[in-house]
Design a protein around this motif. Structure first.
Motif, PDB file in Angstrom:
ATOM      1  N   GLY A  65       0.814  -1.218   0.000  1.00  0.00           N
ATOM      2  CA  GLY A  65       0.000   0.000   0.000  1.00  0.00           C
ATOM      3  C   GLY A  65       0.843   1.261   0.000  1.00  0.00           C
ATOM      4  N   LEU A  66       1.797   1.343   0.918  1.00  0.00           N
ATOM      5  CA  LEU A  66       2.658   2.516   1.028  1.00  0.00           C
ATOM      6  C   LEU A  66       3.550   2.665  -0.202  1.00  0.00           C
ATOM      7  N   ALA A  67       4.117   1.558  -0.649  1.00  0.00           N
ATOM      8  CA  ALA A  67       5.013   1.611  -1.806  1.00  0.00           C
ATOM      9  C   ALA A  67       4.261   2.002  -3.073  1.00  0.00           C
ATOM     10  N   ARG A  68       3.051   1.494  -3.257  1.00  0.00           N
ATOM     11  CA  ARG A  68       2.254   1.883  -4.424  1.00  0.00           C
ATOM     12  C   ARG A  68       1.922   3.368  -4.379  1.00  0.00           C
ATOM     13  N   SER A  69       1.608   3.872  -3.199  1.00  0.00           N
ATOM     14  CA  SER A  69       1.310   5.299  -3.067  1.00  0.00           C
ATOM     15  C   SER A  69       2.526   6.139  -3.441  1.00  0.00           C
ATOM     16  N   PHE A  70       3.689   5.759  -2.943  1.00  0.00           N
ATOM     17  CA  PHE A  70       4.908   6.495  -3.250  1.00  0.00           C
ATOM     18  C   PHE A  70       5.250   6.401  -4.734  1.00  0.00           C
ATOM     19  N   ALA A  71       5.134   5.213  -5.312  1.00  0.00           N
ATOM     20  CA  ALA A  71       5.447   5.031  -6.737  1.00  0.00           C
ATOM     21  C   ALA A  71       4.486   5.817  -7.622  1.00  0.00           C
ATOM     22  N   THR A  72       3.217   5.839  -7.256  1.00  0.00           N
ATOM     23  CA  THR A  72       2.237   6.612  -8.019  1.00  0.00           C
ATOM     24  C   THR A  72       2.531   8.100  -7.904  1.00  0.00           C
ATOM     25  N   LEU A  73       2.881   8.555  -6.712  1.00  0.00           N
ATOM     26  CA  LEU A  73       3.249   9.961  -6.523  1.00  0.00           C
ATOM     27  C   LEU A  73       4.463  10.325  -7.373  1.00  0.00           C
ATOM     28  N   ALA A  74       5.477   9.485  -7.365  1.00  0.00           N
ATOM     29  CA  ALA A  74       6.674   9.743  -8.167  1.00  0.00           C
ATOM     30  C   ALA A  74       6.350   9.742  -9.652  1.00  0.00           C
ATOM     31  N   ASN A  75       5.531   8.806 -10.100  1.00  0.00           N
ATOM     32  CA  ASN A  75       5.145   8.732 -11.508  1.00  0.00           C
ATOM     33  C   ASN A  75       4.439  10.008 -11.956  1.00  0.00           C
ATOM     34  N   TRP A  76       3.466  10.450 -11.191  1.00  0.00           N
ATOM     35  CA  TRP A  76       2.726  11.656 -11.565  1.00  0.00           C
ATOM     36  C   TRP A  76       3.574  12.916 -11.393  1.00  0.00           C
ATOM     37  N   PHE A  77       4.467  12.933 -10.422  1.00  0.00           N
ATOM     38  CA  PHE A  77       5.360  14.084 -10.265  1.00  0.00           C
ATOM     39  C   PHE A  77       6.249  14.260 -11.495  1.00  0.00           C
ATOM     40  N   PHE A  78       6.842  13.178 -11.968  1.00  0.00           N
ATOM     41  CA  PHE A  78       7.719  13.287 -13.134  1.00  0.00           C
ATOM     42  C   PHE A  78       6.933  13.572 -14.405  1.00  0.00           C
ATOM     43  N   SER A  79       5.703  13.088 -14.496  1.00  0.00           N
ATOM     44  CA  SER A  79       4.842  13.457 -15.622  1.00  0.00           C
ATOM     45  C   SER A  79       4.566  14.962 -15.601  1.00  0.00           C
ATOM     46  N   TRP A  80       4.292  15.482 -14.420  1.00  0.00           N
ATOM     47  CA  TRP A  80       4.061  16.917 -14.274  1.00  0.00           C
ATOM     48  C   TRP A  80       5.322  17.709 -14.626  1.00  0.00           C
ATOM     49  N   LEU A  81       6.474  17.220 -14.198  1.00  0.00           N
ATOM     50  CA  LEU A  81       7.738  17.897 -14.472  1.00  0.00           C
ATOM     51  C   LEU A  81       8.024  17.967 -15.976  1.00  0.00           C
ATOM     52  N   VAL A  82       7.772  16.877 -16.674  1.00  0.00           N
ATOM     53  CA  VAL A  82       7.962  16.872 -18.131  1.00  0.00           C
ATOM     54  C   VAL A  82       6.996  17.853 -18.787  1.00  0.00           C
ATOM     55  N   THR A  83       5.750  17.847 -18.354  1.00  0.00           N
ATOM     56  CA  THR A  83       4.754  18.762 -18.909  1.00  0.00           C
ATOM     57  C   THR A  83       5.126  20.217 -18.624  1.00  0.00           C
ATOM     58  N   LEU A  84       5.611  20.486 -17.429  1.00  0.00           N
ATOM     59  CA  LEU A  84       5.990  21.842 -17.039  1.00  0.00           C
ATOM     60  C   LEU A  84       7.165  22.363 -17.864  1.00  0.00           C
ATOM     61  N   THR A  85       8.150  21.522 -18.081  1.00  0.00           N
ATOM     62  CA  THR A  85       9.375  21.975 -18.738  1.00  0.00           C
ATOM     63  C   THR A  85       9.353  21.855 -20.257  1.00  0.00           C
ATOM     64  N   ALA A  86       8.386  21.147 -20.827  1.00  0.00           N
ATOM     65  CA  ALA A  86       8.376  20.910 -22.272  1.00  0.00           C
ATOM     66  C   ALA A  86       8.334  22.221 -23.057  1.00  0.00           C
ATOM     67  N   ASN A  87       7.441  23.119 -22.713  1.00  0.00           N
ATOM     68  CA  ASN A  87       7.345  24.386 -23.456  1.00  0.00           C
ATOM     69  C   ASN A  87       8.583  25.256 -23.273  1.00  0.00           C
ATOM     70  N   LEU A  88       9.147  25.256 -22.070  1.00  0.00           N
ATOM     71  CA  LEU A  88      10.371  26.022 -21.847  1.00  0.00           C
ATOM     72  C   LEU A  88      11.514  25.477 -22.703  1.00  0.00           C
ATOM     73  N   LEU A  89      11.628  24.151 -22.751  1.00  0.00           N
ATOM     74  CA  LEU A  89      12.674  23.534 -23.561  1.00  0.00           C
ATOM     75  C   LEU A  89      12.438  23.751 -25.051  1.00  0.00           C
ATOM     76  N   LEU A  90      11.178  23.658 -25.493  1.00  0.00           N
ATOM     77  CA  LEU A  90      10.880  23.867 -26.911  1.00  0.00           C
ATOM     78  C   LEU A  90      11.170  25.308 -27.338  1.00  0.00           C
ATOM     79  N   ASP A  91      10.959  26.263 -26.442  1.00  0.00           N
ATOM     80  CA  ASP A  91      11.328  27.653 -26.752  1.00  0.00           C
ATOM     81  C   ASP A  91      12.836  27.796 -26.890  1.00  0.00           C
ATOM     82  N   TRP A  92      13.571  27.031 -26.120  1.00  0.00           N
ATOM     83  CA  TRP A  92      15.032  27.050 -26.187  1.00  0.00           C
ATOM     84  C   TRP A  92      15.508  26.427 -27.488  1.00  0.00           C
ATOM     85  N   SER A  93      15.101  25.177 -27.769  1.00  0.00           N
ATOM     86  CA  SER A  93      15.522  24.476 -28.978  1.00  0.00           C
ATOM     87  C   SER A  93      14.653  23.235 -29.160  1.00  0.00           C
TER      88      SER A  93
END
Length: 132
Positions: A65-93
């Motif tokens: 239970g705890l490990a699934r919660s942590f893994a799901t949190l990490a998965n969605w955090f990194f998805s959010w991070l990619v979404t957040l930085t994609a436009n900034l990176l595309l403006d760069w190159s």
């Protein structure tokens, strides 16, 4: 995924040196779109399901239970991070952005090959022994 992202990055790099009025420019645009579509399909069939499959196969019952919660949190955090930085990176190159994504895919594939155990035909105890 890495191959399709590499195709996209190369097409973006080439588009910088070609006139927007040429037929090759339009072709490279189509190649870019096709590469992204292939990457999304490959992600859906492979790496997208990986966290959920790994969680169901390697986690011991006492911490599932705890490990699934942590893994799901990490998965969605990194998805959010990619979404957040994609436009900034595309403006760069655009080519640089997809080159970075290609490198991350290659690193991820290496990580999976080296560190993720094969669980086919193994009991939970045998899988846990792999991590000790």
């Amino acid at each position: 995924m890495a191959l399709s992202l590499l195709v996209v990055s190369i097409s973006f790099y080439l588009k910088e040196y070609i006139s927007p009025d040429s037929d090759l420019y339009a072709t490279l645009s189509l190649v870019s779109v096709a590469g992204v579509v292939v990457m999304v399909i490959a992600f859906s069939l492979g790496l997208g399901a990986m966290p959920w499959i790994i969680m169901s196969e390697i986690l011991p019952i006492n911490i599932k239970g705890l490990a699934r919660s942590f893994a799901t949190l990490a998965n969605w955090f990194f998805s959010w991070l990619v979404t957040l930085t994609a436009n900034l990176l595309l403006d760069w190159s655009s080519g640089g952005t997809f080159t970075i994504y290609t490198a991350v895919c290659v690193f991820t594939a290496g990580f999976v090959v080296i560190w993720v155990p094969e669980t086919k035909g193994k009991t939970l105890e045998e899988i846990q022994q792999f991590f000790r």
